[in-house]
Design an enzyme around this catalytic site. Structure first.
Site, mmCIF file in Angstrom:
data_model
loop_
_atom_site.group_PDB
_atom_site.id
_atom_site.type_symbol
_atom_site.label_atom_id
_atom_site.label_comp_id
_atom_site.label_asym_id
_atom_site.label_seq_id
_atom_site.Cartn_x
_atom_site.Cartn_y
_atom_site.Cartn_z
ATOM 1 N N HIS A 191 10.405 7.213 -6.095
ATOM 2 C CA HIS A 191 10.076 6.345 -7.232
ATOM 3 C C HIS A 191 9.944 7.184 -8.490
ATOM 4 C CE1 HIS A 191 8.415 2.510 -5.079
ATOM 5 N NE2 HIS A 191 9.592 2.885 -4.632
ATOM 6 N N TYR A 215 0.119 -1.769 -10.434
ATOM 7 C CA TYR A 215 -1.346 -1.866 -10.439
ATOM 8 C C TYR A 215 -1.742 -2.858 -11.527
ATOM 9 C CZ TYR A 215 -1.230 2.589 -7.864
ATOM 10 O OH TYR A 215 -0.991 3.583 -6.937
ATOM 11 N N PRO A 242 -8.546 4.048 -2.896
ATOM 12 C CA PRO A 242 -7.079 4.141 -2.809
ATOM 13 C C PRO A 242 -6.337 3.889 -4.123
ATOM 14 C CG PRO A 242 -7.871 2.106 -1.843
ATOM 15 C CD PRO A 242 -9.081 2.924 -2.171
ATOM 16 N N TYR A 254 -0.964 11.415 -11.324
ATOM 17 C CA TYR A 254 -0.440 10.530 -10.283
ATOM 18 C C TYR A 254 0.580 11.256 -9.398
ATOM 19 C CZ TYR A 254 1.004 6.122 -8.112
ATOM 20 O OH TYR A 254 1.260 5.116 -7.212
HETATM 21 C C1 PHB Z 1 0.097 1.261 -0.350
HETATM 22 O O1 PHB Z 1 1.343 1.230 -0.401
HETATM 23 O O2 PHB Z 1 -0.521 0.873 0.641
HETATM 24 C C2 PHB Z 1 -0.639 1.808 -1.528
HETATM 25 C C3 PHB Z 1 0.069 2.219 -2.634
HETATM 26 C C4 PHB Z 1 -0.619 2.744 -3.730
HETATM 27 C C5 PHB Z 1 -1.985 2.847 -3.686
HETATM 28 C C6 PHB Z 1 -2.680 2.451 -2.565
HETATM 29 C C7 PHB Z 1 -2.001 1.922 -1.472
HETATM 30 O O3 PHB Z 1 -2.640 3.358 -4.746
#
Ligand code: PHB
Ligand code: APR
Length: 389
Positions: A72, A200, A292, A384
């Site tokens: 990505h 997000y 996460p 990131y």
């Molecule tokens: C996921 O694909 O499960 C995932 C992706 C990004 C995140 C957290 C989880 O920040």
């Protein structure tokens, strides 16, 4: 039994450490409480930093990752209908790879089998003895019989609920914690992803996240109150709520379907210092937990393994203990930066119950600034994709 490095925990940290050490000719024994099927049954995130991909490739785990992982070049932040592309590759020269943690763990087990390493499943009552002496050993029960494993070093890769961290006397460790007043309700669905990159979303109704595993398997999350029962949410309710948190044009494109997995994960930031206690070293979730939102959990575990494997190989192969003496500080240096990034992403993108309108406006202003400032987006992108090791 005797080995050089006793590894407690057969999750991604323990398996990768075993892989790298065995490649260097260091003997290991992995002691795992659960069955292999159980370990592989855990649905976890899947965004890999370029440093993680490089470390996995160097450990001989690049084949399927390169074949099935998705590179990505960016990700998106959204705020209502405002969409903010974060052009990771353009801003930093590097992107991320989407490849499920379950797949990483599966590849690790296969690679370990091919190497013929020792992984003992189903161990109970693991006790780490003499960690501060010159001859540590680990005791455990297997099928009702008590066993002893003598070793030179012990790696605690047994996650947040393991025994390793608790082996360090409470007055010798310091714990830092932030428990967030919400969790993530996650759904896995056999539907095409709504976005070609991870999205997000901040909204007045709370956070939402759109991710994927492949072109037919999507992963979505919404912010929910702590203690939410996933079974209390029907699939329709989930899709309805998710749509209300996404930009309209994204919501209009959302393909819904039955969930194949649905679960709630709590959010916490946690660090336990130090990462070393004599000949015991903590790795991954045994020492730190990130929310996460920054996709740092697995990536931090991999950088810990990178630092510790280098140090143990040096100590065991050439008697040079500089690396093991510096492991805790070196790993914590990177851990705290990832801790800060994950906390800032979580604070920027979630609704906090009882927050003042001013705090809500601060979040919107931060996102507005990101949409206008390439410098701000570059800072986010650098964190990131993963800070240097
Ligand atoms: C996921 O694909 O499960 C995932 C992706 C990004 C995140 C957290 C989880 O920040
Ligand atoms: N004895 C033996 N094994 C144990 C014990 C014990 N007392 N306690 C826990 N374990 C095992 C667990 O069953 C698990 O398989 O240790 C393993 C720890 O694995 P993880 O929790 O996955 O931790 P880690 O390998 O550090 O991986 C970190 O996992 O949770 C994600 O986001 C996190 O991505 C990060 C990654």
């Amino acid at each position: 039994m005797r080995t050089q490095v006793a590894i407690i925990g057969g999750g991604p940290s323990g398996l990768l450490l075993s892989q790298i050490l065995n490649q260097a000719g260091v003997e290991t024994v992995v002691l795992e409480r659960a069955t292999r099927e159980h370990v592989l049954g855990r649905i976890r995130a899947g965004v890999l930093e370029s440093g993680t991909v490089a470390t996995l490739r160097a450990a001989g785990l690049g084949d399927r990752l390169d074949r099935e992982g998705f590179y990505h070049e960016g990700c998106f932040l959204t705020d209502g209908d405002l969409s903010i592309p974060i052009e990771l590759d353009k801003l930093t020269g590097r992107g991320v790879t989407v490849y499920g943690q379950t797949e990483v763990t599966r590849d690790l087990y296969e690679a370990q089998d091919a190497m013929g390493t020792t992984i003992v499943h189903g161990v109970e009552d693991v006790v780490i003895q003499e960690a501060t002496g010159t001859a540590p050993f680990v005791e455990y029960t297997l099928k009702g019989a008590r066993h002893r494993l003598d070793c030179d070093y012990v790696a605690g890769c047994d996650g947040f609920h393991g025994v390793s961290r608790k082996t360090i006397p409470e007055d010798k460790r310091q714990e830092f914690e932030r428990v967030y007043p919400f969790g993530w309700l996650g759904v896995l669905s056999k539907t095409p992803p709504v976005s070609h990159e991870v999205m997000y979303s901040n909204s007045p109704r709370g956070f939402g996240l759109c991710s994927m595993r492949n072109a037919e398997l999507s992963r979505y999350y919404i912010q929910v109150p702590v203690g939410t029962d996933p079974n209390a949410w029907s699939d329709d309710q989930f899709w309805e709520e998710l749509s209300l948190r996404l930009p309209k044009e994204t919501a209009d494109r959302l393909v819904t379907g039955p969930s194949v997995e649905k679960s709630v994960a709590p959010l916490r930031s946690f660090v336990s210092e130090p990462l070393r206690w004599g000949r015991l070293f903590l790795v991954g979730d045994a020492a730190h937990i990130v929310p996460p939102t920054g996709a740092k959990g697995l990536n931090l575990a991999v950088s810990d393994v990178y630092y510790l494997s280098e140090a143990l190989i040096d100590a065991l192969k050439s008697g040079n203990e500089t690396g093991i003496d510096g492991y805790s500080d070196r790993a914590l240096n990177r851990i705290w930066k990832a801790m800060r990034f994950s906390w800032s992403m979580t604070t920027m993108l979630h609704q906090f119950e009882g927050e003042s309108p001013f705090e809500a406006q601060m979040r919107r202003a931060t996102l507005n600034h990101l949409s206008r400032s390439e410098t701000a987006r570059k800072d986010l992108a650098e964190n990131y994709i993963g800070l240097p090791y």
